[in-house]
Design a protein around this motif. Sequence first.
Motif, short mmCIF file in Angstrom:
data_model
loop_
_atom_site.label_atom_id
_atom_site.label_comp_id
_atom_site.label_asym_id
_atom_site.label_seq_id
_atom_site.Cartn_x
_atom_site.Cartn_y
_atom_site.Cartn_z
N LEU A 92 0.83 -1.21 0.00
CA LEU A 92 0.00 0.00 0.00
C LEU A 92 0.86 1.26 0.00
N GLY A 93 1.96 1.23 0.74
CA GLY A 93 2.84 2.39 0.79
C GLY A 93 3.46 2.71 -0.55
N GLU A 94 3.85 1.67 -1.28
CA GLU A 94 4.43 1.89 -2.61
C GLU A 94 3.39 2.47 -3.56
N LEU A 95 2.15 1.95 -3.51
CA LEU A 95 1.09 2.52 -4.35
C LEU A 95 0.83 3.98 -3.99
N ALA A 96 0.91 4.31 -2.70
CA ALA A 96 0.58 5.67 -2.25
C ALA A 96 1.59 6.71 -2.71
N ARG A 97 2.75 6.28 -3.20
CA ARG A 97 3.72 7.24 -3.71
C ARG A 97 3.17 8.02 -4.90
N HIS A 98 2.31 7.38 -5.70
CA HIS A 98 1.80 8.04 -6.91
C HIS A 98 0.28 8.02 -7.02
N HIS A 99 -0.39 7.54 -5.97
CA HIS A 99 -1.84 7.37 -6.07
C HIS A 99 -2.54 7.74 -4.78
N ASP A 100 -3.79 8.15 -4.95
CA ASP A 100 -4.73 8.34 -3.85
C ASP A 100 -5.34 6.97 -3.57
N VAL A 101 -4.91 6.32 -2.51
CA VAL A 101 -5.25 4.92 -2.23
C VAL A 101 -6.43 4.86 -1.26
N ILE A 102 -7.44 4.06 -1.62
CA ILE A 102 -8.60 3.86 -0.77
C ILE A 102 -8.76 2.37 -0.52
N VAL A 103 -8.74 1.96 0.74
CA VAL A 103 -9.00 0.57 1.13
C VAL A 103 -10.23 0.56 2.03
N PHE A 104 -11.08 -0.45 1.88
CA PHE A 104 -12.30 -0.49 2.68
C PHE A 104 -12.65 -1.93 3.03
N ASP A 105 -13.53 -2.07 4.02
CA ASP A 105 -14.01 -3.39 4.43
C ASP A 105 -15.29 -3.73 3.69
N ASN A 106 -15.36 -4.98 3.20
CA ASN A 106 -16.60 -5.47 2.61
C ASN A 106 -17.69 -5.53 3.69
N ARG A 107 -18.94 -5.59 3.25
CA ARG A 107 -20.06 -5.59 4.20
C ARG A 107 -19.96 -6.75 5.19
N GLY A 108 -20.34 -6.45 6.42
CA GLY A 108 -20.28 -7.44 7.48
C GLY A 108 -18.94 -7.54 8.17
N VAL A 109 -17.95 -6.75 7.71
CA VAL A 109 -16.59 -6.82 8.26
C VAL A 109 -16.27 -5.48 8.94
N GLY A 110 -15.65 -5.54 10.12
CA GLY A 110 -15.27 -4.32 10.82
C GLY A 110 -16.47 -3.41 11.03
N ARG A 111 -16.32 -2.14 10.64
CA ARG A 111 -17.41 -1.17 10.80
C ARG A 111 -18.31 -1.08 9.56
N SER A 112 -18.03 -1.88 8.52
CA SER A 112 -18.94 -1.98 7.38
C SER A 112 -20.01 -3.00 7.76
N THR A 113 -20.92 -2.57 8.60
CA THR A 113 -21.76 -3.54 9.31
C THR A 113 -23.05 -3.89 8.61
N GLY A 114 -23.44 -3.17 7.56
CA GLY A 114 -24.74 -3.44 6.96
C GLY A 114 -24.79 -4.78 6.26
N VAL A 115 -25.63 -5.67 6.73
CA VAL A 115 -25.79 -6.97 6.07
C VAL A 115 -27.26 -7.33 5.86
N THR A 116 -28.16 -6.46 6.26
CA THR A 116 -29.57 -6.82 6.14
C THR A 116 -30.41 -5.82 5.37
N GLY A 117 -29.82 -4.70 4.88
CA GLY A 117 -30.59 -3.62 4.25
C GLY A 117 -31.50 -4.05 3.13
N ARG A 118 -31.57 -3.31 2.05
CA ARG A 118 -32.55 -3.58 1.00
C ARG A 118 -32.31 -4.91 0.31
N TYR A 119 -31.07 -5.44 0.39
CA TYR A 119 -30.77 -6.71 -0.27
C TYR A 119 -31.08 -7.91 0.61
N GLY A 120 -31.38 -7.69 1.88
CA GLY A 120 -31.64 -8.81 2.76
C GLY A 120 -30.35 -9.47 3.21
N PRO A 121 -30.46 -10.48 4.06
CA PRO A 121 -29.26 -11.12 4.61
C PRO A 121 -28.51 -11.98 3.58
#
Length: 329
Positions: A97-126
Amino acid sequence: MQPSRRLRLFARSLACSFVSIALLTPALPVAAEQIALGQSELCGLDTFRPDRAGTLREQVVEGRNGPLAYYRFGHGTPVVLITGYRASIAEWDAYFLGELARHHDVIVFDNRGVGRSTGVTGRYGPDYGMRDMAADAADLIAKLGLRRVAVVGWSMGGMIAQELVAGSHRGIDRLVLIATAPPGPRATPLAATTGEVLSSHGPDAFGKIMGVLFPPDALSDAMKCFASDMFALPGYKETPFDDAVAAQQNRAMERWFADAAAANALRRVTVPTLIVAGERDDVLAHANAEALNELIPRSQLRIVDDAGHAMMFQYPLALARMIDAFVQR
């Protein structure tokens, strides 16, 4: 009309027709290239890693299914990274990630249900699949107002990234697929025994998981340095991976390997795509990458000698530089 003039007009008309056909015909995939990335860089790196800068804070945006937690760092063209099965933000290699960040705006995120990406039941259901998780990634890109984005997907994250560009690739400028598999019957799914290892718990689980993520000659370094090379941020609360979320990700992959419609959709993708596979990947065999290369018209394939499934830990700097060169092209 003089015959010579008629002939010239016909030739010009024929040439214009060929140009029109060329513009309408998707570019063919580039033949596979076997490459070496040099000595394994696992262990002993002394270079920039963003998690030690002391300035990063986890942020959250609201997607259609709930909150999406992310970190953002670096400067340049945006790169969004989508992680894999049973993985969180922390499972990225910090030096990669550090090497990518030398030339890029790097965004990493958690998929749903992981960490604080907690939505798992919204409009799509479980019950949700790759298309739903791709919608989450699309929401993140839209909420952050990103343009000309490069999307990098690893393992299951590569499946999500394929669904993302096949569904709507507005604003996506480049696609990078690492150690992943196509949808549909041409895929070679991971073996059931491998899936059991990746889902294992207990005191001996770490060694077993390292054994399928890395080739034997990199295993010793992986056992020593994998944990210390992970993206470890102060304040990031990585909760224990929920078994229900892991089971749902499993179901999503099972459906992916049977999704012939998604495979056909990839044939219409026009985003330039780099496919990177490890020659010694014991999780998703590089035959998957070859099938992807045939499905996606504007793709190029690089098979890396002596690389396993977690090649961003084996070759963090070299892999990041390869991606950077492709994105900047």
